[in-house]
Scaffold this active site. Structure first.
Site, short mmCIF file in Angstrom:
data_model
loop_
_atom_site.label_atom_id
_atom_site.label_comp_id
_atom_site.label_asym_id
_atom_site.label_seq_id
_atom_site.Cartn_x
_atom_site.Cartn_y
_atom_site.Cartn_z
N LYS A 51 37.57 12.07 41.04
CA LYS A 51 36.38 12.92 40.89
C LYS A 51 36.61 14.28 41.53
CE LYS A 51 32.48 10.87 41.18
NZ LYS A 51 31.30 10.12 41.67
N ARG B 72 29.06 11.75 47.41
CA ARG B 72 29.53 10.80 46.40
C ARG B 72 30.95 10.33 46.71
NH1 ARG B 72 26.81 11.37 41.24
NH2 ARG B 72 25.30 13.07 41.24
N GLY C 60 30.68 2.89 39.45
CA GLY C 60 29.59 2.09 40.00
C GLY C 60 29.95 1.19 41.14
N MET D 69 31.27 2.00 44.18
CA MET D 69 31.02 2.52 45.54
C MET D 69 29.71 3.30 45.56
SD MET D 69 34.89 3.43 46.72
CE MET D 69 35.23 4.26 45.19
N ARG E 210 35.87 12.59 33.66
CA ARG E 210 36.98 11.66 33.89
C ARG E 210 37.34 11.04 32.55
NH1 ARG E 210 33.15 7.46 37.26
NH2 ARG E 210 31.73 6.93 35.57
N HIS F 271 25.29 0.69 34.09
CA HIS F 271 26.33 -0.05 34.80
C HIS F 271 26.81 -1.25 33.99
CE1 HIS F 271 27.63 -3.33 37.54
NE2 HIS F 271 28.32 -2.36 38.09
N SER G 49 66.79 -20.23 28.57
CA SER G 49 65.37 -19.90 28.52
C SER G 49 64.79 -20.23 29.88
CB SER G 49 64.67 -20.70 27.42
OG SER G 49 63.30 -20.42 27.40
N CYS H 153 60.09 -18.17 28.80
CA CYS H 153 59.12 -18.86 27.95
C CYS H 153 57.95 -19.43 28.74
CB CYS H 153 59.80 -19.96 27.14
SG CYS H 153 60.48 -21.29 28.15
N TYR I 102 64.50 -11.55 25.31
CA TYR I 102 63.18 -11.79 24.72
C TYR I 102 62.24 -12.36 25.77
CZ TYR I 102 64.28 -16.80 24.64
OH TYR I 102 64.58 -18.09 25.00
#
Length: 942
Positions: free
Chosen positions: A23, A92, A101, A103, A336, A452, A816, A884, A904
């Site tokens: 922010k 803030r 929302g 804090m 943001r 919220h 594997s 796997c 993989y």
């Protein structure tokens, strides 16, 4: 080196987000760009970390704050605490990573009994001034003193009833003054101290409270959920107030530069006239669509459109903007990157690439892989959907069914017991986050698309319907009324987050389809990634689903799952209970054609892609009845026999009459007899002329189950150990595989079978099992054996296998890594026990960075995998390797697998799209790291 505690907006920029928070950095960026941003300054995240380190605000911080306030006074022409021209500020939070929302915020700080009169005189609007003052006291009471907001809301409600008004705008200045006195008394009673009149005391306490809110429970839950480091801390932004609640020419709102649910390029948001920002995001009033601002304040609307376009272009992403209008003047309070659904994320990313704003790689890196789950969310089966009893705002897409609950705590408790729940609230607050997380969906009677509930649900991928005004909630009675029908806690509800509809009952859901944008994004990912993505599939339906999601093979087919159907289980039990090889062979002969059909169907579904079939892995006792159940049935059957014997003695041994027989058949003994015969003792007959036969067979079954009992079955006779002791079992499965291969080849279907031997811990185990596979292949395929490119490998799940990988690799075509068991054995954790007893505590208290069964442990399990791959490939460079276990679908784990050079990953079918994106992101990150390393080396050389 001294720490930097504070920075004015005009001194910062976007690159300082780590210091100023998201922010603060964006306020600085907008200020430097010349946008209308109220002046202010940011207390840095370094001050927050120092606060937690020293348990107090750092030395010298408030000296700098007072100096900064003096600068702010000059810019505004007002003075903090001045009775005539008071300067008011907002305080803030502003975390580095967006946590909407989670804090705390305090508005209108600087008002007291004197300055409120000055504000009333300066604005000639006492009602406005005292409204601001009561808001400050209420926020201060909840944020600083920790008083539950319900106490203040109760007093406000009572005031409105006493004055017979509905809205805040109808409350007079005199009534607000009365409420202010009530609020002060409430604080004194509940907090044991008075509301502070010293404005710098207010500021000091507010800054501390915002820092404390970094560690409130909702913020901690949100950080764990989103993987945000605790050490980031939050900044605090102190900014001159502008007032949306000054008059009807004022207002406040939240606007997205695109629709956060669909991604459509249209201004999307809401506003309220004569209100402050908290009224919109907290859902206190149901706001108006942003398009209405064009009629109410056309000049302001045009400015807003222009600023929204400028900010999206500057940040190269959809923006979530908070704005306030004070007396027809527009101010930008925050921007943001906006939270969005997965559908919107795909569309926005693809459109930004098409517009030349982003590269494909940049677009891929912006995708949150976990959010892709949203694209697979179910939708309503419209053919079975009843008429809606009410409708709210379609705040987060997807449909959900569940039992109604009215508190976050109850949602969490019911979800833990395995129930599907819908959290029903008037509006959610940040304290409800654990309930939103636990629920299948969220329904509120108040609040808008940027409330919220809506923002948090969208971020979590939960269906959400907000602002359903037809819904009247009686929270204390745990019930609600909608459309004339009462919903009690536990009643079933269905909500449709795509349309806002609310229905009573459980409506059937349909699976979602992948959007065109996702398909395009996945194609980009496939063009980038190096690792392949396989799926874990145990049947042809799962295999077909995996292919539709882009799987490039089956990385794990668990054959034991094929044995658990009601038709097959008795045959498997017959095989296990066999006392002779002949009886076992007979059972295996029955199973052979079933397995053959299973494998052929999966081969056909994968159409030539690799299919890795793991031979029987679990211990045999898992296919047998539970010993306690058997003993209970034995007791019931024995009792029935004794009852029968007693009856026969009473009738002098005469045969039972038909009536007596009928009565006896209805006894528990007859039920147990039939169940034992059917389920537990497949070889048993049920002959009433031999009343002791069943008991004998049941006792034999109990002896067999006891004989198979192991103290630690997961480390006992299972996997390859079973195949070595009973080679005929593995022989049947291998024969079924090659018979299925022949069937497919005969039909012109390509096959690529890979046979996996589980639980190998010694090279000799794999050598013996490989010999068995090759022998059966020769027997089944004969001269065609070389024409079928089958592979034989092992699942590395025992630490010793990883340590002796070169010896084991000599007999393997692939490794594997079964990371579920490898994690259990490396940590010495039983997964079922650990996750239920202590792992949550370990993660929450930072003993472990993550649950190791969800995220692959880099330092322990990861090191074993890396060692095994490196050493085995030193001798066999083309050895195929993959994962796997459950980690194959986790983005963090996929990045580690790429680092270790695995070929993989294999995951559940529904996680295949996530794995494809995550594998591409891992590739992009690796390329960027290599590029930076080369640049650094070049710098050193030069």
């Amino acid at each position: 080196m001294s720490k930097q505690w504070l920075m004015h907006f005009e001194e910062g920029n976007q690159s300082l987000a780590g210091l100023l928070g998201g922010k603060g950095a964006n306020l600085a960026e907008m200020t430097r760009a010349g946008l209308a941003v109220p002046p202010g300054f940011t207390i840095t995240t370094e001050a927050c970390r120092a606060y937690y380190s020293e348990s107090r605000l750092p030395e010298g911080l408030f000296r700098e704050v007072r100096e900064a306030m003096t600068v702010l006074e000059v810019r505004k022409g007002q003075r903090f605490g001045d009775a005539a021209a008071p300067l008011l500020v907002s305080v803030r939070s502003g975390s580095v990573t967006s946590m909407p929302g989670m804090m705390d915020t305090i508005l209108n700080l600087g008002l007291n009994d004197e300055t409120v009169q000055g504000l009333a005189a300066a604005t000639n609007n006492p009602r406005f001034a005292y409204d601001c003052y009561r808001r400050l006291i209420q926020m201060f009471g909840t944020v600083v003193f920790g008083i539950e907001g319900a106490w203040f809301e109760k007093k406000l409600h009572a005031l409105k009833e006493a004055y017979a008004v509905q809205s805040d705008q109808s409350v007079t200045a005199e009534a607000w003054q009365e409420l202010i006195g009530t609020y002060k008394s409430l604080i004194l009673k509940r907090a044991g101290t008075a509301f502070p009149q010293d404005v710098y005391e207010q500021l000091h306490m507010a800054v501390e409270a915002v820092f404390r809110s970094w560690n409130n429970s909702r913020a901690q839950i949100y950080r764990r959920l989103n993987g945000i480091p605790d050490e980031q801390g939050t900044a605090v932004n102190i900014q001159a107030m502008v007032f949306g609640n000054m008059n009807e020419a004022s207002g406040t709102g939240v606007v997205f530069t695109r629709n956060p649910s669909t991604g459509e390029r249209v201004l999307f948001g809401e506003y309220l006239t004569n209100a402050q920002g908290e009224d919109v995001v907290a859902g206190v009033r149901t706001p108006q669509p942003i398009a209405g601002l064009q009629q109410d304040m056309p000049a302001v609307y045009e400015q807003l459109v222009a600023m929204a376009g400028l900010l999206e272009k500057h940040y190269r992403d959809m923006q979530d903007i908070e704005f306030t209008v004070e007396n027809s003047t527009l101010y930008m309070l925050q921007t943001r990157s906006g939270k969005r659904t997965a559908q919107a994320a795909m569309r926005i990313a693809v459109e930004l690439v098409r517009a030349g704003i982003l590269t494909r790689e940049e677009a891929l890196m912006r995708v949150e892989p976990s959010h892709l789950d949203q694209l697979l969310h179910p939708s309503l089966d419209e053919s079975a959907a009843p008429a809606a009893l009410g409708a709210g705002l379609p705040a987060s897409p997807g449909a959900a069914c569940g039992q109604a609950v009215f508190t976050a705590d109850e949602a969490q408790a019911q979800a833990r017991s395995g129930k599907a729940v819908i959290l029903v609230r008037t509006e959610t607050t940040p304290e409800d986050i654990h309930g939103v997380l636990a629920a299948r969906g969220v329904l509120t009677s108040r609040g808008g698309m940027t409330s919220h509930a809506a923002v948090v649900a969208r971020g979590m991928g939960k269906p959400c319907v907000c602002g359903c005004e037809a819904l009247v909630i009686h929270a204390k009675q745990r019930r609600a009324v909608i459309g004339g029908q009462t919903i009690a806690e536990g009643d079933w509800l269905t909500i449709d987050g795509a349309t806002g509809r609310v229905m009573i009952g459980e409506v059937p859901l349909k699976e979602a389809d992948m959007s065109a944008e996702l398909l395009e994004m996945l194609q980009w990912a496939d063009d980038v990634r190096g690792m392949k993505v396989y799926a874990n599939a145990d049947n042809p339906e799962d295999a077909a689903k995996a292919r539709s999601f882009g799987a490039e093979g089956v990385g794990l087919c668990r054959t034991e799952h094929m044995f658990l159907s009601p038709q097959r289980l008795p045959i498997v039990q017959k095989m296990i209970l066999a006392d002779t090889e002949a009886v076992r062979a007979e059972a295996l002969e029955e199973l052979l054609p079933m397995q053959r059909g299973d494998f052929a169907a999966i081969f056909r579904a994968m159409a030539g892609l690799p299919v890795t079939i793991r031979l029987l892995d679990p211990p045999l006792h898992e296919f047998l009845p539970n010993l306690e159940d058997l003993l209970m049935r034995h007791a019931h059957l024995s009792a029935a026999r004794k009852e029968q014997a007693g009856y026969e003695l009473e009738t002098d041994g005469s045969p039972e009459t038909p009536a007596a027989a009928s009565s006896n058949e209805r006894s528990s003994g007859q039920v147990v007899r039939s169940e034992v015969s059917r389920e537990l003792a497949p070889n048993a007959g049920c002959n009433s002329s031999e009343p002791d036969l069943e008991l004998q067979q049941l006792e034999a079954l109990i002896r067999k189950v006891r004989g198979l009992h192991e103290v630690n079955p997961m480390l006992g006779q299972r996997g390859c150990r079973l195949g070595i002791l009973f080679p005929e079992i593995y022989g049947m499965q291998i024969e079924a595989i090659f018979a299925a291969v022949q069937d497919c080849i005969r039909d012109g279907i390509e096959v690529s079978p890979e046979i996996m031997i589980p639980l190998v811990g010694h090279a000799n185990e794999l050598r013996i099992m490989r010999e068995l596979v090759d022998q059966v292949a020769q027997k089944m395929l004969g001269d065609n054996r070389n024409a079928v490119p089958y592979r034989v490998g092992t699942m590395i799940e025992v630490p010793r296998a990883a340590l002796t990988a070169p010896q084991i690799g000599a007999h393997a075509d692939f490794f594997s890594f079964g990371t579920n068991d490898l994690t259990q054995m490396t940590f010495g954790y039983s997964r079922d026990d650990a996750e239920g007893k202590f792992l949550t505590h370990y993660v929450e208290n930072k003993l472990l960075p993550d649950n190791p069964f969800q995220v692959l442990d880099r330092d322990g399990v990861g090191q074993l995998i890396d060692l095994a791959v490196t050493r085995a490939r030193a001798l066999k460079p083309k050895l195929k390797t993959g994962v796997c276990g459950e980690h194959g679908g986790d983005p963090k784990s996929i990045r580690l697998c790429r680092e270790m050079g695995l070929d993989y990953v294999s995951c559940s079918p529904y996680r295949v799209p996530i794995a494809r994106i995550a594998a591409a992101q891992a590739e992009i990150e690796a390329a960027e790291a290599e590029k930076n390393s080369s640049a650094e080396q070049q710098k050193i050389v030069s």
